[in-house]
Each structure stands twice: as C-alpha cells, then as structure tokens.
Design an enzyme around this catalytic site. Structure first.
Site, PDB file in Angstrom:
ATOM      1  N   GLY A  29      28.060  28.184  56.976  1.00  0.00           N
ATOM      2  CA  GLY A  29      27.335  29.174  56.179  1.00  0.00           C
ATOM      3  C   GLY A  29      28.192  29.658  55.025  1.00  0.00           C
TER       4      GLY A  29
ATOM      5  N   TYR B 226      26.101  18.422  70.533  1.00  0.00           N
ATOM      6  CA  TYR B 226      25.036  19.304  70.045  1.00  0.00           C
ATOM      7  C   TYR B 226      23.882  19.352  71.054  1.00  0.00           C
TER       8      TYR B 226
ATOM      9  N   ASN C  57      28.213  34.902  75.613  1.00  0.00           N
ATOM     10  CA  ASN C  57      28.593  36.204  75.047  1.00  0.00           C
ATOM     11  C   ASN C  57      27.376  36.974  74.536  1.00  0.00           C
TER      12      ASN C  57
ATOM     13  N   PHE D  84      21.746  28.493  56.487  1.00  0.00           N
ATOM     14  CA  PHE D  84      20.496  28.178  55.784  1.00  0.00           C
ATOM     15  C   PHE D  84      19.315  28.965  56.374  1.00  0.00           C
TER      16      PHE D  84
ATOM     17  N   LYS E 206      23.047  22.536  73.422  1.00  0.00           N
ATOM     18  CA  LYS E 206      21.792  23.279  73.279  1.00  0.00           C
ATOM     19  C   LYS E 206      20.993  23.258  74.586  1.00  0.00           C
TER      20      LYS E 206
ATOM     21  N   ARG F 262      22.180  16.515  55.836  1.00  0.00           N
ATOM     22  CA  ARG F 262      20.894  16.146  56.429  1.00  0.00           C
ATOM     23  C   ARG F 262      20.037  15.444  55.386  1.00  0.00           C
TER      24      ARG F 262
ATOM     25  N   ASP G 157      28.669  35.953  61.218  1.00  0.00           N
ATOM     26  CA  ASP G 157      28.903  34.534  60.909  1.00  0.00           C
ATOM     27  C   ASP G 157      30.405  34.270  60.799  1.00  0.00           C
TER      28      ASP G 157
ATOM     29  N   PHE H  89      31.525  28.777  59.071  1.00  0.00           N
ATOM     30  CA  PHE H  89      31.883  27.363  59.229  1.00  0.00           C
ATOM     31  C   PHE H  89      30.998  26.507  58.316  1.00  0.00           C
TER      32      PHE H  89
HETATM   33  P1  NAD Z   1      23.538  26.118  59.250  1.00  0.00           P
HETATM   34  O1  NAD Z   1      24.691  25.246  59.558  1.00  0.00           O
HETATM   35  O2  NAD Z   1      23.181  26.358  57.833  1.00  0.00           O
HETATM   36  O3  NAD Z   1      23.704  27.537  59.961  1.00  0.00           O
HETATM   37  C1  NAD Z   1      24.477  27.777  61.092  1.00  0.00           C
HETATM   38  C2  NAD Z   1      25.290  29.040  60.849  1.00  0.00           C
HETATM   39  O4  NAD Z   1      26.050  29.349  62.026  1.00  0.00           O
HETATM   40  C3  NAD Z   1      26.292  28.889  59.707  1.00  0.00           C
HETATM   41  O5  NAD Z   1      26.228  30.006  58.864  1.00  0.00           O
HETATM   42  C4  NAD Z   1      27.642  28.806  60.425  1.00  0.00           C
HETATM   43  O6  NAD Z   1      28.716  29.258  59.641  1.00  0.00           O
HETATM   44  C5  NAD Z   1      27.376  29.668  61.641  1.00  0.00           C
HETATM   45  N1  NAD Z   1      28.262  29.376  62.782  1.00  0.00           N
HETATM   46  C6  NAD Z   1      28.552  28.162  63.305  1.00  0.00           C
HETATM   47  N2  NAD Z   1      29.370  28.296  64.370  1.00  0.00           N
HETATM   48  C7  NAD Z   1      29.571  29.633  64.522  1.00  0.00           C
HETATM   49  C8  NAD Z   1      30.335  30.413  65.442  1.00  0.00           C
HETATM   50  N3  NAD Z   1      31.057  29.833  66.421  1.00  0.00           N
HETATM   51  N4  NAD Z   1      30.322  31.766  65.306  1.00  0.00           N
HETATM   52  C9  NAD Z   1      29.634  32.359  64.317  1.00  0.00           C
HETATM   53  N5  NAD Z   1      28.911  31.671  63.414  1.00  0.00           N
HETATM   54  C10 NAD Z   1      28.878  30.330  63.518  1.00  0.00           C
HETATM   55  O7  NAD Z   1      22.295  25.473  60.038  1.00  0.00           O
HETATM   56  P2  NAD Z   1      20.764  25.921  60.103  1.00  0.00           P
HETATM   57  O8  NAD Z   1      19.960  24.736  59.756  1.00  0.00           O
HETATM   58  O9  NAD Z   1      20.532  27.192  59.403  1.00  0.00           O
HETATM   59  O10 NAD Z   1      20.591  26.136  61.674  1.00  0.00           O
HETATM   60  C11 NAD Z   1      20.536  27.425  62.265  1.00  0.00           C
HETATM   61  C12 NAD Z   1      20.209  27.281  63.746  1.00  0.00           C
HETATM   62  O11 NAD Z   1      18.952  26.641  63.912  1.00  0.00           O
HETATM   63  C13 NAD Z   1      21.240  26.449  64.518  1.00  0.00           C
HETATM   64  O12 NAD Z   1      21.447  27.036  65.781  1.00  0.00           O
HETATM   65  C14 NAD Z   1      20.550  25.121  64.671  1.00  0.00           C
HETATM   66  O13 NAD Z   1      20.984  24.445  65.817  1.00  0.00           O
HETATM   67  C15 NAD Z   1      19.090  25.538  64.775  1.00  0.00           C
HETATM   68  N6  NAD Z   1      18.215  24.423  64.359  1.00  0.00           N
HETATM   69  C16 NAD Z   1      18.089  24.061  63.053  1.00  0.00           C
HETATM   70  C17 NAD Z   1      17.273  23.002  62.713  1.00  0.00           C
HETATM   71  C18 NAD Z   1      17.078  22.550  61.286  1.00  0.00           C
HETATM   72  O14 NAD Z   1      16.397  21.567  61.068  1.00  0.00           O
HETATM   73  N7  NAD Z   1      17.596  23.221  60.292  1.00  0.00           N
HETATM   74  C19 NAD Z   1      16.585  22.299  63.711  1.00  0.00           C
HETATM   75  C20 NAD Z   1      16.762  22.690  65.040  1.00  0.00           C
HETATM   76  C21 NAD Z   1      17.558  23.761  65.359  1.00  0.00           C
HETATM   77  N1  UDP Z   2      19.225   9.881  57.244  1.00  0.00           N
HETATM   78  C1  UDP Z   2      19.236   8.916  56.274  1.00  0.00           C
HETATM   79  N2  UDP Z   2      20.012   9.099  55.173  1.00  0.00           N
HETATM   80  C2  UDP Z   2      20.764  10.215  54.974  1.00  0.00           C
HETATM   81  C3  UDP Z   2      20.729  11.230  55.969  1.00  0.00           C
HETATM   82  C4  UDP Z   2      19.957  11.013  57.096  1.00  0.00           C
HETATM   83  O1  UDP Z   2      18.564   7.866  56.391  1.00  0.00           O
HETATM   84  O2  UDP Z   2      21.432  10.313  53.916  1.00  0.00           O
HETATM   85  C5  UDP Z   2      18.369   9.690  58.435  1.00  0.00           C
HETATM   86  C6  UDP Z   2      19.064   9.882  59.763  1.00  0.00           C
HETATM   87  O3  UDP Z   2      19.699   8.692  60.185  1.00  0.00           O
HETATM   88  C7  UDP Z   2      17.911  10.298  60.658  1.00  0.00           C
HETATM   89  C8  UDP Z   2      16.968  11.046  59.713  1.00  0.00           C
HETATM   90  O4  UDP Z   2      17.339  10.651  58.390  1.00  0.00           O
HETATM   91  O5  UDP Z   2      17.247   9.170  61.147  1.00  0.00           O
HETATM   92  C9  UDP Z   2      17.076  12.555  59.823  1.00  0.00           C
HETATM   93  O6  UDP Z   2      18.444  12.904  59.723  1.00  0.00           O
HETATM   94  P1  UDP Z   2      18.967  14.393  59.719  1.00  0.00           P
HETATM   95  O7  UDP Z   2      20.451  14.327  59.802  1.00  0.00           O
HETATM   96  O8  UDP Z   2      18.354  15.124  58.593  1.00  0.00           O
HETATM   97  O9  UDP Z   2      18.365  15.050  61.037  1.00  0.00           O
HETATM   98  P2  UDP Z   2      18.312  14.603  62.580  1.00  0.00           P
HETATM   99  O10 UDP Z   2      18.711  13.173  62.726  1.00  0.00           O
HETATM  100  O11 UDP Z   2      19.248  15.521  63.275  1.00  0.00           O
HETATM  101  O12 UDP Z   2      16.889  14.813  62.939  1.00  0.00           O
HETATM  102  N1  UDP Z   3      29.945  40.257  76.283  1.00  0.00           N
HETATM  103  C1  UDP Z   3      29.970  40.442  74.935  1.00  0.00           C
HETATM  104  N2  UDP Z   3      29.401  41.586  74.415  1.00  0.00           N
HETATM  105  C2  UDP Z   3      28.830  42.521  75.202  1.00  0.00           C
HETATM  106  C3  UDP Z   3      28.795  42.322  76.600  1.00  0.00           C
HETATM  107  C4  UDP Z   3      29.369  41.159  77.118  1.00  0.00           C
HETATM  108  O1  UDP Z   3      30.474  39.625  74.173  1.00  0.00           O
HETATM  109  O2  UDP Z   3      28.327  43.500  74.657  1.00  0.00           O
HETATM  110  C5  UDP Z   3      30.536  39.028  76.843  1.00  0.00           C
HETATM  111  C6  UDP Z   3      31.524  39.309  77.944  1.00  0.00           C
HETATM  112  O3  UDP Z   3      32.824  39.362  77.372  1.00  0.00           O
HETATM  113  C7  UDP Z   3      31.353  38.149  78.893  1.00  0.00           C
HETATM  114  C8  UDP Z   3      30.031  37.510  78.504  1.00  0.00           C
HETATM  115  O4  UDP Z   3      29.499  38.299  77.446  1.00  0.00           O
HETATM  116  O5  UDP Z   3      32.356  37.189  78.681  1.00  0.00           O
HETATM  117  C9  UDP Z   3      29.042  37.484  79.636  1.00  0.00           C
HETATM  118  O6  UDP Z   3      28.777  38.786  80.066  1.00  0.00           O
HETATM  119  P1  UDP Z   3      28.312  39.098  81.540  1.00  0.00           P
HETATM  120  O7  UDP Z   3      28.162  40.577  81.667  1.00  0.00           O
HETATM  121  O8  UDP Z   3      27.118  38.281  81.888  1.00  0.00           O
HETATM  122  O9  UDP Z   3      29.469  38.505  82.430  1.00  0.00           O
HETATM  123  P2  UDP Z   3      30.671  39.166  83.167  1.00  0.00           P
HETATM  124  O10 UDP Z   3      31.328  40.098  82.189  1.00  0.00           O
HETATM  125  O11 UDP Z   3      30.025  39.859  84.318  1.00  0.00           O
HETATM  126  O12 UDP Z   3      31.494  37.995  83.531  1.00  0.00           O
END
Ligand code: NAD
Ligand code: UDP
Ligand code: UDP
Length: 311
Positions: free
Chosen positions: A37, A144, A98, A12, A148, A185, A32, A35
């Site tokens: 997206g 999560y 990474n 998103f 983070k 959400r 991406d 998962f």
């Molecule tokens: P989203 O789920 O739409 O996007 C996340 C994307 O990451 C997806 O396209 C998913 O396929 C991809 N992804 C997940 N695991 C992956 C992996 N292991 N390798 C490669 N791709 C992977 O969610 P979003 O709302 O767009 O969130 C994007 C970022 O912003 C996230 O890191 C989220 O934690 C952060 N964020 C979002 C919000 C919000 O309110 N939307 C709030 C706080 C933080």
């Molecule tokens: N929530 C809700 N109904 C829904 C989805 C979420 O009442 O259908 C509530 C949820 O319990 C939370 C708030 O809305 O208190 C925001 O939820 P969301 O999952 O969007 O984000 P987050 O809790 O991660 O801030």
């Molecule tokens: N890495 C990667 N892409 C790069 C360089 C590193 O994915 O272009 C990964 C690498 O495989 C390692 C991680 O990033 O697992 C952390 O890298 P760093 O150099 O800090 O650690 P090191 O290789 O010294 O353990």
C-alpha cells in the site's frame, strides 16, 4: 457515528473502502505497514479529522476501541505475496488471530477479506460457496491460498468457540483506480503495457478465464455484508460473474486504448487456475439484491483514464 478499523487501508481496495466509510459519516482508523500500500492512496483523506492513519504490522498485537473491523491486510498480487511466502502466511494467520483477539476483547464485528483463491484451480464451475476447492498445499500459490483458508477457519472457530461476531466474504478478481502500476496483476499489467506501447504479456495461451469486478461494486457488497444481522456470517462470494478469457481481455484493452502493442505469450506460472467465475446467488439473496453494476468496458475505461494520469 461508528469507529471502524480498516487493516490494509492504504492498499488498493482498502483506500476505496476508507473513503466510502468516511463519506458515510464514520470515523476510520486506517492501519497499514505499507508493504504494497501507499500513503498516496489515502493522501486525499488526511485532512479529514475523522480519519486516522496508523503504521503497524498486524502480525504484532494491536489495541484500539472500535465498533467494526474490516481485515484486508495481506498482499494480493502473486508477485508480491510470493516475495516472502512465510510473511504472507503469518499475515493471514497471525494477523487474523490478532484482529480476532481484538474483536473478541471489545465485542466488535469483524469482516475477513477472503478470496476466490480458496477454490484453487476449481473443478466446479461457476464456484458456489459450498465447493471446498482444489488447492495445492505446497505449490507457489499456497502461502496465499492456504493462509486465507486457515484465516477462514480461525474466523469460524472464534465465532463458534468465543462468540465473536464474524463475516467472511470471498472476493473474486477486483480492479479499479489506485492499483499500482507495478502491482503485477493482469489488468494493471495489460493497461500499462498498452499505454506505453510495450508488448502485452499473456501467460500461457490466454484461454484461462477470470471474472473481473470493479472496486465500487465490491465496496458496496462489503458494507452490505458488514451491516447484515449477526446470524449472517458467510462465507459469501462477492464478484462479477461475467467471465472473460485472458486473450479476450488483452484484445479489449488494446481496442479501448487504441494501442499498437503486440500480444506475446510467456510461460504459464505453476498452479495458475484455468477458470474462475463466482456463483453469486447467495450474495443476491442475503445482501438485499446486491449485484455488480459496472461492466468490464465501463470499468476498464475508468482505469485507463486513471493510468493515463499516473504514467
Ligand atoms: P493491496 O496489496 O493493494 O492491499 C493490501 C494492503 O495490506 C496493502 O496496503 C499492504 O501494505 C497491507 N499489508 C500487507 N501486509 C500487511 C501487514 N502484515 N500488516 C499491515 N498491513 C499489511 O491488495 P488489494 O487488492 O487491495 O487487496 C486487499 C485485500 O483483499 C487482501 O486481503 C486481498 O487478499 C483481498 N482480495 C483482493 C482481491 C483482488 O482482486 N484485488 C481478490 C481477493 C481478495
Ligand atoms: N496474467 C497474464 N499476464 C500478466 C499478468 C497475469 O496473462 O501480465 C494472467 C495470469 O497468469 C492469470 C490471470 O492473468 O491467469 C489473472 O492473473 P492475476 O495475477 O491478475 O490474478 P489471479 O491469477 O490471482 O487470479
Ligand atoms: N490481541 C490484540 N489486540 C487486542 C486483543 C488481543 O492484538 O485488542 C491479540 C493478542 O495479543 C493475542 C491474539 O490477539 O495474541 C489472540 O487473542 P485471544 O484473546 O484470542 O488469545 P489469548 O490472548 O487468550 O491467547
């Protein structure tokens, strides 16, 4: 022209960021694993020769030569990040390692999409960056939240130990077009329910609060953060400080959609934060007077129009 890697670029927020970066004349690599997206989110960018799509999982090493990395890959909706909690932790921790390794190798700037969830169920309101938070380390949301938090620690320590140029932003609840209808959400759930005439599901009594930011305001803040000088590393809150109860949000969506849906109450999930509102003093000061421009009604109207087209 800069070459920019956006992980989670088909999600998103990522899709909006890729679009904006391309429009500003950059070359974009969108990485991406699809998962949560979807190619649908970026299909309109595919015929741009400066846009490159890579199917990859950031828990595996990845090599590319870029100037900047925006690290967004991570499921963000509770139902999706709780689907496979261990994978969620690995995405935040191994994935961040990474991407930091990549940034270190090529001296790229790297920005982490952190979250207001690092504050957990906060005892300080509104939340400034100096607050350390109140997170249950073994609860349902911990995969999560702690993932983070650990990613923030990795970023800070790659900066201190290995001179990596980092930026951390803490994103508060963001909504906009291209959210999935099944994202889970609150805003997408309520709008889809209202448009389909289904019951609006409030978890708990609806007196918990959130502060909702429209995606365009976030993208503007992210890019301003990336463009700050290397001494600015954050964390910096990026969010809209207008706070609403979930009950008020439901009523607003019913009103705008003129829906006949009824509000129903379901159990509140474990550890659901009671209140959340960003203190954005630091963002305003650091990011050239950045502040959100799009209010909730304007933003909701855009998303409602979008979902009408999708449903
Ligand atoms: P989203 O789920 O739409 O996007 C996340 C994307 O990451 C997806 O396209 C998913 O396929 C991809 N992804 C997940 N695991 C992956 C992996 N292991 N390798 C490669 N791709 C992977 O969610 P979003 O709302 O767009 O969130 C994007 C970022 O912003 C996230 O890191 C989220 O934690 C952060 N964020 C979002 C919000 C919000 O309110 N939307 C709030 C706080 C933080
Ligand atoms: N929530 C809700 N109904 C829904 C989805 C979420 O009442 O259908 C509530 C949820 O319990 C939370 C708030 O809305 O208190 C925001 O939820 P969301 O999952 O969007 O984000 P987050 O809790 O991660 O801030
Ligand atoms: N890495 C990667 N892409 C790069 C360089 C590193 O994915 O272009 C990964 C690498 O495989 C390692 C991680 O990033 O697992 C952390 O890298 P760093 O150099 O800090 O650690 P090191 O290789 O010294 O353990």
């Amino acid at each position: 022209m800069k070459r920019i890697l956006v992980t989670g670029g088909a999600g998103f927020i990522g899709s909006h960021l890729c679009e904006r970066l391309l429009n500003e004349g950059n070359e974009v690599i969108c990485l991406d694993n699809y998962f949560t997206g979807s190619k649908k989110n970026i299909i309109h960018l595919l015929n741009n020769p400066y846009f490159e799509l890579v199917r990859h999982d950031i828990t595996e090493p990845y090599y590319a030569e870029v100037d900047e990395v925006y690290n967004l890959a991570c499921p963000a909706s509770p139902i999706h990040y709780q689907h496979d909690p261990i994978k969620t932790i690995n995405t935040s921790v191994v994935g961040a390692t990474n991407m930091l390794g990549l940034a270190k190798r090529i001296d790229a700037k790297i920005l982490q999409a952190s979250t207001s969830e690092v504050y957990g169920d906060p005892h300080v309101h509104p939340q400034p960056e100096t607050y350390w938070g109140n997170v249950n380390p073994i609860g349902l949301r911990s995969c999560y939240d702690e993932g983070k938090r650990c990613a923030e620690s990795l970023f800070i320590n790659y900066h201190k130990q290995k001179d990596v140029r980092i930026k951390i932003i803490r994103i508060f609840n963001t909504y906009g077009t291209r959210m999935n209808t099944n994202d889970g959400r609150v805003i997408s759930n309520f709008i889809v329910q209202a448009l389909k005439g289904k019951d609006i599901t409030i978890y708990g009594e609806g007196n918990q609060t959130r502060s909702f930011q429209y995606v365009d305001d976030l993208v503007e803040g992210m890019i301003r953060m990336m463009n700050t000088d290397d001494t600015i590393i954050g964390p910096i809150n990026i969010g809209n400080p207008s706070e609403f109860s979930i009950l008020d949000l439901a009523k607003k969506i019913i009103e705008i959609t003129k829906s006949k849906s009824k509000i129903i109450f379901e159990p509140l999930p474990e550890d659901d934060p009671m209140q959340r509102k960003p203190d954005i003093t630091l963002a305003k000061k650091t990011l050239n007077n950045w502040e959100p421009k799009i209010g909730l009604e304007e933003g909701l109207s855009k998303v409602i129009e979008y979902f009408k087209g999708v449903i």
